[in-house]
Every structure is written in structure tokens, then in C-alpha cells.
Design a protein around this motif. Sequence first.
Motif, mmCIF file in Angstrom:
data_model
loop_
_atom_site.group_PDB
_atom_site.id
_atom_site.type_symbol
_atom_site.label_atom_id
_atom_site.label_comp_id
_atom_site.label_asym_id
_atom_site.label_seq_id
_atom_site.Cartn_x
_atom_site.Cartn_y
_atom_site.Cartn_z
ATOM 1 N N ALA A 4 0.811 -1.215 0.000
ATOM 2 C CA ALA A 4 0.000 0.000 0.000
ATOM 3 C C ALA A 4 0.846 1.268 0.000
ATOM 4 N N GLY A 5 2.177 1.102 -0.055
ATOM 5 C CA GLY A 5 3.056 2.258 -0.058
ATOM 6 C C GLY A 5 3.302 2.843 1.319
ATOM 7 N N GLU A 6 2.933 2.106 2.363
ATOM 8 C CA GLU A 6 3.133 2.563 3.737
ATOM 9 C C GLU A 6 4.367 1.890 4.335
ATOM 10 N N SER A 7 4.995 2.555 5.288
ATOM 11 C CA SER A 7 6.187 1.995 5.944
ATOM 12 C C SER A 7 5.861 1.638 7.384
ATOM 13 N N ASP A 8 4.939 0.716 7.546
ATOM 14 C CA ASP A 8 4.568 0.239 8.872
ATOM 15 C C ASP A 8 5.532 -0.840 9.344
ATOM 16 N N PHE A 9 6.009 -1.666 8.416
ATOM 17 C CA PHE A 9 6.978 -2.712 8.723
ATOM 18 C C PHE A 9 8.374 -2.125 8.875
ATOM 19 N N ASN A 10 9.219 -2.866 9.581
ATOM 20 C CA ASN A 10 10.600 -2.437 9.749
ATOM 21 C C ASN A 10 11.546 -3.624 9.833
ATOM 22 N N GLU A 11 12.790 -3.365 9.454
ATOM 23 C CA GLU A 11 13.897 -4.258 9.765
ATOM 24 C C GLU A 11 14.635 -3.624 10.947
ATOM 25 N N VAL A 12 14.852 -4.405 11.995
ATOM 26 C CA VAL A 12 15.561 -3.906 13.174
ATOM 27 C C VAL A 12 16.881 -4.669 13.274
ATOM 28 N N ARG A 60 -9.582 -11.976 4.534
ATOM 29 C CA ARG A 60 -9.139 -11.968 3.134
ATOM 30 C C ARG A 60 -10.310 -12.194 2.174
ATOM 31 N N GLU A 61 -11.349 -12.874 2.648
ATOM 32 C CA GLU A 61 -12.490 -13.180 1.788
ATOM 33 C C GLU A 61 -13.350 -11.947 1.533
ATOM 34 N N ILE A 62 -13.404 -11.019 2.478
ATOM 35 C CA ILE A 62 -14.290 -9.857 2.354
ATOM 36 C C ILE A 62 -14.000 -9.053 1.089
ATOM 37 N N PRO A 63 -12.739 -8.641 0.807
ATOM 38 C CA PRO A 63 -12.518 -7.902 -0.442
ATOM 39 C C PRO A 63 -12.794 -8.733 -1.692
ATOM 40 N N ASP A 64 -12.571 -10.043 -1.631
ATOM 41 C CA ASP A 64 -12.865 -10.899 -2.782
ATOM 42 C C ASP A 64 -14.363 -10.885 -3.088
ATOM 43 N N GLY A 110 -16.892 7.724 -2.790
ATOM 44 C CA GLY A 110 -15.683 6.922 -2.921
ATOM 45 C C GLY A 110 -15.316 6.134 -1.687
ATOM 46 N N VAL A 111 -16.224 6.026 -0.708
ATOM 47 C CA VAL A 111 -15.894 5.346 0.552
ATOM 48 C C VAL A 111 -15.720 3.849 0.334
ATOM 49 N N LEU A 112 -16.662 3.243 -0.375
ATOM 50 C CA LEU A 112 -16.582 1.808 -0.634
ATOM 51 C C LEU A 112 -15.337 1.482 -1.443
ATOM 52 N N GLN A 113 -15.065 2.262 -2.480
ATOM 53 C CA GLN A 113 -13.901 2.019 -3.319
ATOM 54 C C GLN A 113 -12.601 2.145 -2.522
ATOM 55 N N ALA A 114 -12.501 3.177 -1.684
ATOM 56 C CA ALA A 114 -11.297 3.378 -0.882
ATOM 57 C C ALA A 114 -11.106 2.231 0.103
ATOM 58 N N ALA A 115 -12.208 1.769 0.710
ATOM 59 C CA ALA A 115 -12.129 0.658 1.655
ATOM 60 C C ALA A 115 -11.691 -0.627 0.951
ATOM 61 N N LEU A 116 -12.216 -0.845 -0.252
ATOM 62 C CA LEU A 116 -11.870 -2.042 -1.011
ATOM 63 C C LEU A 116 -10.405 -2.010 -1.440
ATOM 64 N N GLU A 117 -9.952 -0.870 -1.902
ATOM 65 C CA GLU A 117 -8.553 -0.762 -2.327
ATOM 66 C C GLU A 117 -7.602 -1.054 -1.173
ATOM 67 N N ALA A 177 -8.223 -2.734 1.659
ATOM 68 C CA ALA A 177 -8.342 -4.127 2.089
ATOM 69 C C ALA A 177 -7.634 -5.065 1.122
ATOM 70 N N THR A 178 -7.745 -4.791 -0.169
ATOM 71 C CA THR A 178 -7.104 -5.637 -1.183
ATOM 72 C C THR A 178 -5.584 -5.605 -1.051
ATOM 73 N N LEU A 179 -5.017 -4.433 -0.799
ATOM 74 C CA LEU A 179 -3.571 -4.302 -0.694
ATOM 75 C C LEU A 179 -3.016 -4.897 0.593
ATOM 76 N N HIS A 180 -3.799 -4.866 1.657
ATOM 77 C CA HIS A 180 -3.321 -5.388 2.944
ATOM 78 C C HIS A 180 -3.669 -6.862 3.155
ATOM 79 N N ALA A 181 -4.645 -7.374 2.436
ATOM 80 C CA ALA A 181 -5.135 -8.728 2.666
ATOM 81 C C ALA A 181 -4.061 -9.814 2.600
#
Length: 387
Positions: free
Chosen positions: A214-222, A328-332, A350-357, A359-363
Motif C-alpha cells: 500500500a506504499g506505507e512503511s509500517d513494517f521495519n527491519e531492526v 481476506r475473503e471480504i474484499p474478494d 468513494g468510501v466503498l472504493q477506498a475501503a476495497l482498495e 483491504a485488497t492491498l493489505h489482505a
Amino acid sequence: MSQQSHFRFEPFPQSSALMALRKEVRIFLGDEEKQGSWAPGPEGWAGFDRGFSKRLAARGWVGMTWPKKYGGHERTAMERHVVTEELLSAGAPVRAHWVADRQSGPVLLRFGTERQRELYLPRIAKGECTFCIGMSEAGSGSDLASVRTRAVPVEGGWRVSGAKLWTSNAHRAHMMILFARTASVEEDRRGGVSQFLVDLQSPGITINGIQNLAGESDFNEVVFDEVFIPEDMLIGTVGNGWNQVSSELTYERSGPDRWLSTYFLLRQLVAHTARKRGGSSHVATGRLVAHLWTLQRMSLSIAGMLQKGVTPYTEAALVKDLGTGFEREIPDIARMVVPELARLGADRNGVLQAALERATLHAPSFSIRGGTREILRGIIAKSMGMR
């Protein structure tokens, strides 16, 4: 050979007091939303807000089950579950205190020294101390017994070298509970690992952000480069890390966070389906809601077990496997129920579309974090006598 199931999902009825607590949390969240401190959105409960966590703590909703002597409130596991469920289903920004409250605090309560409890638990209960989890490594994944980060005994403590990967919020956390090898794999694969409290400001620690899909930097290498850890920061006993981390993972795997990550999208899907006159979309959406209800009852049952002092290893693995599959099934299902042209035409804001996008990227990560499905199913199969 006879096989006996060890699954125990006994119903746990909710009392009027628990229902009143649900109402109290909902009123609090409504007031916070009116004041503009947060708003429901596609991010869901993944939002990080130290101020919000401190306000929750002031209400007594962090460290709820812990002894009062450590800043806790001696509430029941079921009360904590109710508060947690309400916060996560609303999409409240709880990440600042989430790991510390969910599992780091309970680990210290069960295995930590008195000094460790007195030093960290009150700070967690006030929403002032953020923890992260130092388990996963490159090349080891869910096989925690294969970790290579090494803690070598030195005068006054330990010297640690190695690296942890996919460490969520390490760049914002104050402390880490580190899972490291203290004996070679050849000596004892599972008995040669231990846990340590690590101050992430210690010299020799480098935190590198990892960008996700999703282009976010939530993960890290420590990365640990000869990092010194004082001897009083060992959690439990040397070599008992495997048993300790197994207990810790029960808290990580059994809660509502394993089936509410894409709940915001499900709410949008239900609202969209309600405007239609039946058909396959109602069937598909209704099936998701039925699964949600089932997972909620299973998770409540686990909270009841924890309240009785039972550690439900297998049940937690089962809920985590089913829950992340559901997420994972919800966005599908959403993509099938609401085709793209229909989404663009009916979803004016655009709320539904934003939520779907989102969820799809994080699923893809849902069935990996907290243990892959393959590992969890191995645990479940073993409990059933199948391996």
C-alpha cells in the motif's frame, strides 16, 4: 487409534453489566468523533494516535485485567474483550498501545521480574509506553525455532547481534520484547532461545523502514550490532523462550483483531447490498455476516477460557486461521458483489472504493502475521491426533 477433539468453544453469555459496558464505550467513541479526535475510515483500527491511547487509559481501558499495584484495574478478561471488540469494530486508532496491552504486558505479568513489572506495566496502563514484537526474521518466518539473532553472555548482561524483520511500529515504539538464540541449534533447537526487554534507543540498533504493497512503511527491519542488554532485562529464565513465546502467541492469535481488520469494508458492503432488492449479492453478503457472528462467538468463548485461567492454544490457532481467512475473503466477495462500474456509479463519495482498495492491498499479510496458516493448521492437526 481413537482421536479426540480438544476444541472447547463453550457459550459465554453476556450479562447486563457487559452490555452496559458496550454502551459506555460506544458513547465515548461517539463523543470523541464529535470532537474531531478521530473518524471511522478504511484504515480501521490500524491508526496510531498516542493521545487517543492515553484517553482510553484514563478511562481504565488499557491494562484492564492487570493488578492495581501495577496500574491495572482488575477487570475480567470478558470485560476487556468487550471493550476491545467495540474499539476495533468502530475502527478506533489503538495501535499506539495495542501490542503492549494485548501481549507484552501479559508476558511480563506471567514471566517478568518484579522490577520489570513495576517499571513497565504502569507506563503501559497509562498509554505512555509503546512495545513492538521482535520475533520474525528473514529466512525463518513462522518457524521461530530457526531464529539466528544471537544473545551472547558478557559481564553484566548480554551482547546481541542479528536482525528482526516485519517488525510493525518499531520506528515508533519505545521497547521491544526480543526473541533471541542463547544456545546453538545443535545443542537445543527449542530450548536454546530466550526473551529480553530491549530499549530501542540503545546504541547499536538501526531501524530501517520497509514499504508495503500500500506504499506505507509500517513494517521495519531492526538490526542489532553488538547491542548490550543488561542482565536484569532477561524475561523469565534462560532457555525458556519457546514456552514463553507460545503462551504469548495465544494472546496475539485469539482476539478480535484477527477478524475485524476489514470490518469497515464489510459495513460498506452491507450498506450497499441493503439498497438492492435481493439476489446473489444478498446471499454472499449474508454469508459473510454469518461468518462474522460465528467468529465473534468463538472469540468470546476464548475470552471466557482466559478468564478461567485456561490457555487455549489450539482454539486460538483455529480462530486465527478462520479469522484471517475471513478477512481476506471480504474484499474478494466485495469485488464480485459490486463490479467496478457499479462501484464508480453508486459510490459517490468513494468510501466503498477506498475501503476495497486498502483491504485488497493489505489482505495478503493477514494470513501471515501471527503465524502462517500452514503453521496454525499443523497445531490444529496435532491436537486432533493427525500428526
